[in-house]
Design a protein around this motif. Structure first.
Motif, short mmCIF file in Angstrom:
data_model
loop_
_atom_site.label_atom_id
_atom_site.label_comp_id
_atom_site.label_asym_id
_atom_site.label_seq_id
_atom_site.Cartn_x
_atom_site.Cartn_y
_atom_site.Cartn_z
N ARG A 166 -1.21 18.20 -3.68
CA ARG A 166 -1.22 19.38 -2.83
C ARG A 166 -0.40 20.46 -3.50
O ARG A 166 0.69 20.21 -3.98
N PRO A 168 -2.47 7.99 1.57
CA PRO A 168 -3.36 8.11 0.41
C PRO A 168 -3.39 9.55 -0.11
O PRO A 168 -3.56 10.49 0.65
N THR A 169 -3.19 9.70 -1.39
CA THR A 169 -3.19 11.03 -2.00
C THR A 169 -4.23 11.05 -3.10
O THR A 169 -4.00 10.54 -4.20
N GLU A 170 -5.39 11.61 -2.79
CA GLU A 170 -6.44 11.69 -3.79
C GLU A 170 -6.17 12.80 -4.79
O GLU A 170 -6.43 12.67 -5.96
N GLU A 171 -5.65 13.93 -4.31
CA GLU A 171 -5.36 15.05 -5.20
C GLU A 171 -4.01 15.65 -4.82
O GLU A 171 -3.59 15.60 -3.67
N GLU A 228 0.84 -1.20 0.00
CA GLU A 228 0.00 0.00 0.00
C GLU A 228 0.87 1.24 0.00
O GLU A 228 2.01 1.21 0.45
#
Length: 60
Positions: A27, A22-25, A18
């Protein structure tokens, strides 16, 4: 000669499968400006520049 070879050993896979965070968007700049220590630092620098400008305009 065996001792003069530059052989790199393979890296061991120590990942757990993993991503560490977690990076959804991504920065960007707005995230950096939302950090309180940075805003305090920028505020102090801005205040010092303002005081220097006021001193030059009104006292010199």
């Amino acid at each position: 000669m065996v001792g003069l070879r530059h052989h790199r050993p393979e890296m061991l896979d120590t990942s757990r499968g993993e991503a560490p965070a977690p990076t959804e968007e991504p920065r960007g700049c707005l995230f950096a400006l939302s950090q309180p220590p940075l805003m305090i630092f920028l505020g102090v620098i801005g205040f010092l520049l303002l005081m220097a400008a006021m001193h030059d305009l009104f006292l010199l």
